[in-house]
Design an enzyme around this catalytic site. Structure first.
Site, PDB file in Angstrom:
ATOM      1  N   ASP A 124      31.410  37.161  49.726  1.00 37.18           N
ATOM      2  CA  ASP A 124      32.236  35.996  49.413  1.00 37.18           C
ATOM      3  C   ASP A 124      31.743  35.427  48.075  1.00 37.18           C
ATOM      4  OD1 ASP A 124      32.808  36.585  52.123  1.00 37.18           O
ATOM      5  OD2 ASP A 124      33.331  34.503  52.539  1.00 37.18           O
TER       6      ASP A 124
ATOM      7  N   LYS B 245      40.078  33.348  48.807  1.00 35.10           N
ATOM      8  CA  LYS B 245      39.527  32.385  49.758  1.00 35.10           C
ATOM      9  C   LYS B 245      39.640  30.984  49.185  1.00 35.10           C
ATOM     10  CE  LYS B 245      35.044  31.376  51.905  1.00 35.10           C
ATOM     11  NZ  LYS B 245      33.679  31.908  52.113  1.00 35.10           N
TER      12      LYS B 245
ATOM     13  N   LYS C 189      41.653  34.051  53.064  1.00 33.55           N
ATOM     14  CA  LYS C 189      40.676  33.400  53.937  1.00 33.55           C
ATOM     15  C   LYS C 189      40.703  31.906  53.664  1.00 33.55           C
ATOM     16  CE  LYS C 189      35.765  33.094  55.143  1.00 33.55           C
ATOM     17  NZ  LYS C 189      34.415  33.702  55.003  1.00 33.55           N
TER      18      LYS C 189
END
Length: 222
Positions: free
Chosen positions: A89, A151, A180
């Site tokens: 991430d 994300k 996400k």
């Protein structure tokens, strides 16, 4: 698909201990979460605990502000993969975006795509502190790269995931690129609304409370 299967069960507080990591890994197995997301220091521990289990191991790079140089992020990514991370991430370089330095962002993402090797890549754009125009610009940028997820948030900005941001991402990204949502997801209702808006992963520290249909309480809203 149950809501649990969307969740990256997350613990990223700077004071977390090995016992905390063991707990989230055990809960991920018990509830069938998609992954755990842990600090880089604990990736090897989580990978050992989850060996031969379904949940994946995710960690963060450039967290939480994203302003380290991309060479530092490359080193972080390579170490995380060596330690056993299945998913990365990455916090994008927000300062570069604010300066409209798209060339820098292009170099950063191209470099990380090489460094991540087999791992999945989620790019955190911190949508809650971007203008609508800035969010459109990052969507237009990253849609051309083979990232796995865009994300919403780190959970450390003043505003986290929103249904509107998820909808904008879904409308602007290729069909195969996932989304996400993270930041401030503390209850089942909001989690389901984000999924309905197009999110295919949810990053949250209140995963157990969410799948039980409870409120997640106060604290960091990652």
């Amino acid at each position: 698909m149950s809501l649990a299967q969307y969740i990256d069960h997350t613990i990223l507080k700077p004071t977390c201990t090995l016992a905390d990591i063991e707990k989230v890994c055990s809960e991920a197995i018990e509830y069938g979460f998609a992954a755990v997301c842990v600090p880089p220091y604990y990736v090897a521990d989580a990978a050992r605990r989850l060996r031969d289990q379904s949940p994946k191991v995710a960690t963060v790079v450039g967290f939480p502000f994203g302003y380290s140089h991309y060479n530092a992020k490359i080193a972080e990514t390579e170490q995380a993969v060596a330690d056993g991370a299945d998913e990365i991430d990455l916090v994008m370089h927000l300062a570069a975006l604010k300066c409209n330095d798209i060339a820098y962002l292009e170099t950063e993402i191209a470099s990380i795509l090489v460094a991540k090797k087999h791992a999945k890549l989620k790019v955190i754009v911190e949508s809650g502190i971007l203008s609508e125009d800035e969010l459109r610009r990052v969507i237009d940028l990253y849609r051309h790269y083979p990232i796995d997820f865009m994300k919403t948030s780190t959970g450390y900005a003043e505003k986290g995931a929103t249904i509107e941001a998820v909808r904008m991402m879904r409308a602007g990204l290729p069909e195969g690129m996932q989304i996400k949502a993270s930041g401030g997801i503390r209850d089942h209702v909001f989690a389901q609304q984000l999924v309905d808006a197009g999110a295919t992963r949810l990053g949250c520290s209140a995963g157990v409370a969410i799948v039980k249909g409870e409120g997640g309480g106060e604290g960091a809203g990652y």
